[in-house]
Design a protein around this motif. Sequence first.
Motif, mmCIF file in Angstrom:
data_model
loop_
_atom_site.group_PDB
_atom_site.id
_atom_site.type_symbol
_atom_site.label_atom_id
_atom_site.label_comp_id
_atom_site.label_asym_id
_atom_site.label_seq_id
_atom_site.Cartn_x
_atom_site.Cartn_y
_atom_site.Cartn_z
ATOM 1 N N GLU A 119 6.278 -10.776 11.183
ATOM 2 C CA GLU A 119 5.499 -9.688 10.590
ATOM 3 C C GLU A 119 4.293 -10.334 9.899
ATOM 4 O OE1 GLU A 119 4.048 -6.982 10.294
ATOM 5 O OE2 GLU A 119 5.823 -5.717 9.919
ATOM 6 N N LEU B 84 2.831 -8.006 4.520
ATOM 7 C CA LEU B 84 3.643 -6.810 4.748
ATOM 8 C C LEU B 84 5.094 -7.132 4.417
ATOM 9 C CD1 LEU B 84 2.117 -5.374 8.040
ATOM 10 C CD2 LEU B 84 1.874 -4.519 5.682
ATOM 11 N N SER C 256 10.233 -6.123 -0.319
ATOM 12 C CA SER C 256 10.817 -5.470 0.851
ATOM 13 C C SER C 256 11.890 -4.496 0.415
ATOM 14 C CB SER C 256 11.397 -6.521 1.805
ATOM 15 O OG SER C 256 10.341 -7.248 2.412
ATOM 16 N N ALA D 285 -0.381 -5.633 1.363
ATOM 17 C CA ALA D 285 -1.321 -4.751 2.046
ATOM 18 C C ALA D 285 -0.898 -3.287 2.026
ATOM 19 C CB ALA D 285 -1.501 -5.221 3.494
ATOM 20 N N ARG D 286 0.356 -3.039 1.796
ATOM 21 C CA ARG D 286 0.828 -1.654 1.907
ATOM 22 C C ARG D 286 1.156 -1.117 0.512
ATOM 23 N NH1 ARG D 286 5.543 -1.194 5.915
ATOM 24 N NH2 ARG D 286 3.845 -1.830 7.294
ATOM 25 N N THR E 253 4.471 -1.546 -2.002
ATOM 26 C CA THR E 253 5.268 -2.751 -1.745
ATOM 27 C C THR E 253 4.842 -3.916 -2.630
ATOM 28 O OG1 THR E 253 3.798 -3.638 -0.037
ATOM 29 C CG2 THR E 253 5.486 -2.058 0.677
ATOM 30 N N GLU E 254 3.975 -3.653 -3.572
ATOM 31 C CA GLU E 254 3.510 -4.749 -4.434
ATOM 32 C C GLU E 254 4.651 -5.248 -5.321
ATOM 33 O OE1 GLU E 254 2.348 -1.655 -4.604
ATOM 34 O OE2 GLU E 254 0.223 -1.646 -4.043
#
Lengths: 391, 391, 391, 391
Positions: free
Chosen positions: D110, D114, D149, D293-294, D297-298
């Motif tokens: 991945e 991400l 995650s 990036a999403r 999800t930081e």
Amino acid sequence: MSTQNPVFIPGPTNIPEDLRRAMDYPSIDHRSPAFRDMLLPALAGVKRVLRTTAGEAVIFPASGTGAWEAAITNTLSPGDRVLAARHGMFSARWIDLCRRHGLDVEVIDEAWGLPAPADRFAAALAADTGHRIRAVLVTHNETATGVRSDVAAVRRALDAAGHPALLFVDGVSSIASMDFRMDDWGVDVAITGSQKGFMLATGLAICGLSPKALAAAETAACPRGFFDFRDMLNANAGGGFPYTPPVNLIRALTRSVALLEAEGLEAVFARHHRIAEGVRAAVRAWGLRLCAARPGTESDTVSAILTPAGFDATRIVTHAASRYGVAFGVGLGEVAGKVFRIGHLGSMTDVMALAGLAAAEMVMADLGLPVRPGSGVAAAQDHYRATARAA
Amino acid sequence: MSTQNPVFIPGPTNIPEDLRRAMDYPSIDHRSPAFRDMLLPALAGVKRVLRTTAGEAVIFPASGTGAWEAAITNTLSPGDRVLAARHGMFSARWIDLCRRHGLDVEVIDEAWGLPAPADRFAAALAADTGHRIRAVLVTHNETATGVRSDVAAVRRALDAAGHPALLFVDGVSSIASMDFRMDDWGVDVAITGSQKGFMLATGLAICGLSPKALAAAETAACPRGFFDFRDMLNANAGGGFPYTPPVNLIRALTRSVALLEAEGLEAVFARHHRIAEGVRAAVRAWGLRLCAARPGTESDTVSAILTPAGFDATRIVTHAASRYGVAFGVGLGEVAGKVFRIGHLGSMTDVMALAGLAAAEMVMADLGLPVRPGSGVAAAQDHYRATARAA
Amino acid sequence: MSTQNPVFIPGPTNIPEDLRRAMDYPSIDHRSPAFRDMLLPALAGVKRVLRTTAGEAVIFPASGTGAWEAAITNTLSPGDRVLAARHGMFSARWIDLCRRHGLDVEVIDEAWGLPAPADRFAAALAADTGHRIRAVLVTHNETATGVRSDVAAVRRALDAAGHPALLFVDGVSSIASMDFRMDDWGVDVAITGSQKGFMLATGLAICGLSPKALAAAETAACPRGFFDFRDMLNANAGGGFPYTPPVNLIRALTRSVALLEAEGLEAVFARHHRIAEGVRAAVRAWGLRLCAARPGTESDTVSAILTPAGFDATRIVTHAASRYGVAFGVGLGEVAGKVFRIGHLGSMTDVMALAGLAAAEMVMADLGLPVRPGSGVAAAQDHYRATARAA
Amino acid sequence: MSTQNPVFIPGPTNIPEDLRRAMDYPSIDHRSPAFRDMLLPALAGVKRVLRTTAGEAVIFPASGTGAWEAAITNTLSPGDRVLAARHGMFSARWIDLCRRHGLDVEVIDEAWGLPAPADRFAAALAADTGHRIRAVLVTHNETATGVRSDVAAVRRALDAAGHPALLFVDGVSSIASMDFRMDDWGVDVAITGSQKGFMLATGLAICGLSPKALAAAETAACPRGFFDFRDMLNANAGGGFPYTPPVNLIRALTRSVALLEAEGLEAVFARHHRIAEGVRAAVRAWGLRLCAARPGTESDTVSAILTPAGFDATRIVTHAASRYGVAFGVGLGEVAGKVFRIGHLGSMTDVMALAGLAAAEMVMADLGLPVRPGSGVAAAQDHYRATARAA
């Protein structure tokens, strides 16, 4: 000198781990509530250790000598008469300090090795029908000679004479290690420091003050500033200090009291008595005598041991340090060269005491004294075995 | 248990003040030059203590057991034959560890209390004409029995047989306290930890690696990751670590080596020998025997003392802890209940040793063993007095 | 309150790791050479920091207030006239202390926020043709107002008048952080404590004494005991102390001087100036003014910041503590409620100062003051970037 | 580098005073009940932090990498298939470690930045109808990219597929700082270390083990010794350790859990989220983007910040260290030179974070990046002010 071996000086004492940590703390704002929350429990704890509910406790950033000075300058005026016994280095120094502050000291000289003579105090007080004596000074535990004086007997002498003098007691090397009862004994100023029974570093002069001492502070004319009780009590009442406080020591003092109370004050005293009894058994086994000449007056915090005539006892201390890395106390003043001292106050175990006795034996044998290595240790072991409880 | 008395276990040892401080340090960036400046001197210092110039040192965040595993998994392949003596708990455990990693261990069983038998090693190596044996394992100092083996003799056996096997030495409880010579003795992997002669907390597995061991790491097929020498050496070459390093222990290791070198390695060994000789004199005075059955093989870091038949030696350890707050070592494995152990490695003085002996005497007398209190202390004092130098 | 954030009070300061460790040390025998070997370098180091070769240094177990008392009681007699400026809380308190000890203080009142007025000192000294004034008191750095006075100018006033009065300087919050020159400025008693520029815990009252001050001690009639220079100097000459010394602080003082000298005294002063300049840039960006009203007299160790009329500045300190766990200094005496203080002395970096400024901005914005968060930080960042060197 | 400023690396973290003290302790006998009384509360505390009641906790003297190794070697056999996502340095390293131990890793690659793609896990598991996959590896918080995650989603993927594979989660930089629910998420082995959320020095590899993982350990054929769960659990059951334990860290771990629980785990997570939100506000104000990036999800423990193309982000770390004495984290692996990282886990306050942001701004401006000093600080201040509660 090695820091691996414990010290056997009559203070500063070996410092417990917990108190090492409690003293080692970052700076905080001493004008904030955080300081108040350190100070008030420390003062309350000191009062419990001194066994006073009627009095107050104050803490100065100083040593015990500062507490001597605080006691007299806050309660007396130049020219005031003070009654004091001189029977060791520390009682002698306190008398000297009084004189420097313009007090008129009536000295009762007693042999070094004997306690403060309560009967002679009684006589002097009875003779002082005009009540010129404003204060009586007693050194509870003469650190130089290892002799305990009977404070309660001096109180009885005051009471018998109906004498209004203040009673000041130097408990520097007794308080928190030996039985001390400020209220019961009618002590007006009780004096100690942080580095003895409280097991901390040097830096706190601690005083217990009776209501009568506080009243005397209102009229006393001796000049004082740094050590002024009134400024200190006023500031303490608001949770503060009249100047920058020694925060870390005050914080650690609360922890010290907690350690003492977790063990139990009576148990602490019993532990020191037990350890001291072992040391005294060793001294007998060595064929030596204590400087404390009268049975029942031996200190439970320090043993001053007389060496044979003609032998310089200081050599024991020097040799112990240089050859075995062990610190004992030298003789001071009149008994310099005549005694060496084993301190066994504060954070001390029976096993630590045995290490000190074993070292002392080696030193004395090395220096030609007729002491058989192992003899004192064996005598102390017998005592410790007979009196041991679960650790 | 009290932390006032020293511990007398064969590691972790009493930690010197300086090393307590060196370990107590704020976090730093382990990817910065500041870490490199801690790591490289530590590695260089370990090499000097191991007495190797030809080899390399690696340090893992683990205990000595991790160093055992690192030694075998980095240099051997599953099915490889290893020759090892089993004569104590730690040599036995290392053999077990080898088997878990799929090695074929040829065991020389020897009585617990005797050293690794160099003559039987010689015979086994001479018989191994096909050189199936890939490594020889020697426990330099069997911590369970207090027995020192002759590593140089095993090296001579290898050389006499012209045998190419690697020589691995467990020096966990000897290195930095007893004479150890990696290059002179042709040791291929030397193994120790931080908590013994280096006097630190547990947490570092330390290996010295000969060029031959490094070469073996290129072809060894045992799986390994955390303990991979190659990753470690590659990272170390750039001043780094393959994963988060135990910065504080590495920093303190440099300080530990500095302490050892300030005293002088030979002086450190002599100090441990002197202290151990005193302990052995005490054991004789008690009428007891060491587990170390052959004169000249007694360990200078730990004394395992046989108690009379029928007596459970573990009671000594339990009683010492509960009544006197003193920690001795229990017997392990085959000698469980038969010996108790006095550790005297690391940061130890003669006076501290006397405290331990005095405690042991009290305990044994309390438990009814025919040991006269003071007897062992006196014997040790005689030795210490005769051999003392300026502290 | 959290101990994670640094403190921004004008002492006690943030304590460096090295000094935390140096203070945390086991008890030693203070009558042994080991203590002498701690004391003498400490005294020598203090002299170097004070920049005196002609004088002596003495250290008492006390706070700076004790040093004030020591200065006056050792050199003056009751009724002696003293000339002093009163322009802040600490100069006011010193005057009060003088009066308690029976001195006749001629007070020059100056606005809080201005330095001690050298011209008015000059006038008073010139007018004192009979030389009744025995001592002149100057507070080098008024911690309450953040104002630096010109000691050299007062010395010039004395010299111009040919006046023999002693010159006493309170350098509690300047010495070891700002330029101080005892010999060059003809200071007779220089006063400081351990908890400011020396970056230690509170507990040492430190005095530098000129030969003239030492001579005055021979005839001064103020009573003193605990703080007697003569006893201290006599004892120090033999490597000892007249009573139990604060060993750990004395030991750490040597280490403190070593840190200062490793950085370089000039570099230390420059660092404090640079940090203070950044703070002052922030204050300007906030649209606020310092209490220090005259350009060039701003303190480099503490900034007292005036808040808008009608706003209680103490709320800043309270809110900072309760909401952000950050300690600032409250206003004292005449400026109570009018200023809050940011201490930036001792162990302080530019990045730490930015944390303090950021916290102050949040607090002021929270409390409705027209301060834009980030504005002061940005101004300070500009200064720090422009003046940064390799760390 | 200075130790005055806090570190802003993603572990080891700044260590609270209380934990510094808890780690700094004298040696004790690890075979005595005193050790048991340290170990059992530590294990119980870890279980509470992991939020498992069904499972067990084990602690090895190692780093997190050791815990990775322990997880796979105790539960799997050579040749076993493992499913893992590779989307950062640490997930990549764990895959590498698996391969070294002979496992067959099915890698889901991945983009770095991400999270582990739960949907692709789901697809792979659904496709594995023969259940060849024995374990699924998820890195909860990729320390290299600052990405969190969704472990629960992977659990749902397993459940949806009715797949019996074990679920291993690397929570090294999340556990004790971010929400983690071992039992709720059906984690079979949870992995962390002492130097992140637990705020201790490096040295403990900590694993939570589900009953299913324990069962797998009975049949797993990967060789292991040092990291064997069974030996550890057997020894722990008796209050002991299979080899010398890292006593001080274990003792301090109990204290760490006490600190976390005194604050409240939810409050700890909220604190980290709040601090991280401030950092993210600063990054936006700087005109920069996170590597994460999403949205959503930081990571709340570390922010990896992308610098403009063509700029070597490592210069920020080097310059911050050399000019301002501040430690940030470098980019690793694929994002080396592209990101710098601000660690904000463990013992961290809003004010400390502001210091780090202020330092980062100065550094970026110094290096010519179009970042306005004060801008990020101001944005973070706004967030902290809006979300502050009483300290």
